[in-house]
Design a protein around this motif. Structure first.
Motif, PDB file in Angstrom:
ATOM      1  N   SER A   1      43.913  52.692 -44.079  1.00  0.00           N
ATOM      2  CA  SER A   1      44.811  51.905 -44.928  1.00  0.00           C
ATOM      3  C   SER A   1      44.557  50.409 -44.753  1.00  0.00           C
TER       4      SER A   1
ATOM      5  N   TYR B   1      41.016  56.447 -51.125  1.00  0.00           N
ATOM      6  CA  TYR B   1      41.327  55.048 -51.456  1.00  0.00           C
ATOM      7  C   TYR B   1      40.257  54.460 -52.388  1.00  0.00           C
TER       8      TYR B   1
ATOM      9  N   MET C   1      41.408  49.458 -46.629  1.00  0.00           N
ATOM     10  CA  MET C   1      41.692  49.399 -48.064  1.00  0.00           C
ATOM     11  C   MET C   1      42.360  48.073 -48.420  1.00  0.00           C
TER      12      MET C   1
ATOM     13  N   VAL D   1      42.014  53.495 -55.746  1.00  0.00           N
ATOM     14  CA  VAL D   1      42.320  52.066 -55.798  1.00  0.00           C
ATOM     15  C   VAL D   1      41.186  51.261 -56.424  1.00  0.00           C
TER      16      VAL D   1
ATOM     17  N   TRP E   1      40.503  59.766 -46.057  1.00  0.00           N
ATOM     18  CA  TRP E   1      41.386  58.715 -46.573  1.00  0.00           C
ATOM     19  C   TRP E   1      40.603  57.617 -47.293  1.00  0.00           C
ATOM     20  N   THR E   2      39.485  57.199 -46.736  1.00  0.00           N
ATOM     21  CA  THR E   2      38.739  56.114 -47.373  1.00  0.00           C
ATOM     22  C   THR E   2      38.096  56.566 -48.687  1.00  0.00           C
TER      23      THR E   2
END
Length: 309
Positions: free
Chosen positions: A23, A254, A26, A258, A250-251
């Motif tokens: 997070s 993202y 990001m 995003v 997660w990356t």
């Protein structure tokens, strides 16, 4: 004072740290795209943590946690950590998030190389093979000459993996005597002092949204550092580092949600090699740790010489 090992707690803390770090990366990439320079990002990441840490310590009446006799160790860890943060954030900015994450997975390979160079520790065939396999995966991802990703970004990503290996060893040593709060506090303090002189040359006007993102970046980064340090306090690097691989999930999410950015096809060919190499090294480290804890008369049958590791 000695700390009792709690492996399941250490794994849970490291898993939370992986999500928090993903997070943070990001947010770093997003804030940079909004016009904030890298030196200023690093300054606010460090400076933003100080009031949060101090407020928490004061509310709980635990100023004793900042007492230390290892100022030199804190300074060394902080300097190495700042170099690592520069490389981590630089790779995040220059590369797709998932690619930067995978290059960060070279940390176990660098740990083996560092042990061989400075501790005179023979890597053995399994770990030697894992290092070769991992760096072969890096070559597949980077594809020198084909330019699927930034060559400078790839070098910075490898530097981040190297620095994380160095810092992880430092944190493991400091965790035996220092509290997680003291390690994170002095890291933030030293980082703030080092980056303060750059502020007049790099800081620009920010909108309320940018300030909100900067505040979130500092808060999540502080949480991630606390979780990382606490995980190494309750479990060895060779055990908890396996949780870092969850950050690729997660990356990648993202990057897709995003930034509308997916890593190139070569990444998915090289990534399994890098991850497999890391897992082999983690496995061998656990085997070595168990062998070291076993009395010699129980480690091998009579007349048999244990194989090299």
């Amino acid at each position: 004072m000695p700390v009792h090992q709690r492996p399941f707690l250490a794994l849970g803390l490291r898993l939370g740290a992986a999500l928090a770090m993903s997070s943070l990366y990001m947010l770093v990439k997003l804030v940079h795209q909004m016009g904030v320079s890298l030196p200023e990002i690093i300054f606010w990441r460090q400076a933003g943590a100080l009031p949060l840490l101090l407020g928490w310590i004061l509310l709980r009446g635990q100023m004793w946690q900042l007492k230390t006799t290892r100022f030199k160790s804190h300074a060394t860890r902080s300097l190495m950590g700042m170099v690592g943060m520069l490389a981590n954030f630089g790779a995040t900015i220059l590369l797709p998030l998932a690619v930067a994450t995978i290059l960060g997975f070279t940390t176990p390979m660098f740990a083996v190389v560092l042990s061989a160079l400075f501790l005179r520790e023979k890597p053995g065939r399994w770990r030697g093979l894992a290092v070769a396999l991992g760096f072969a995966g890096v070559l597949v991802i980077a594809r020198p000459g084909a330019m699927p990703i930034s060559p400078i970004g790839a070098l910075v990503g490898l530097a981040s993996g190297f620095m994380v290996a160095v810092v992880s060893i430092q944190l493991r040593d400091m965790g035996r005597t220092e509290t997680p709060l003291s390690v994170v506090f002095y890291f933030s303090l030293v980082g703030t002092v080092l980056m303060l002189p750059t502020l007049p040359f790099t800081m620009t006007h920010h909108t309320p949204l940018q300030w909100a993102m900067i505040l979130a970046m500092g808060s999540i980064g502080t949480l991630a550092q606390l979780l990382l340090t606490a995980a190494l306090r309750y479990g060895p690097v060779s055990t908890v580092v396996v949780m870092d691989y969850s950050s690729l999930i997660w990356t990648t999410l993202y990057g897709w949600l995003v930034f509308h950015q997916m890593p190139p096809a070569s990444t998915w060919l090289g990534a399994p090699l890098v991850v497999a190499a890391g897992l082999v090294i983690v496995w061998r480290e656990r085997v070595r740790a168990r062998a070291a804890a076993t009395p010699p008369e129980e480690s091998a049958p009579a007349g048999r010489v244990p194989r090299g590791r």
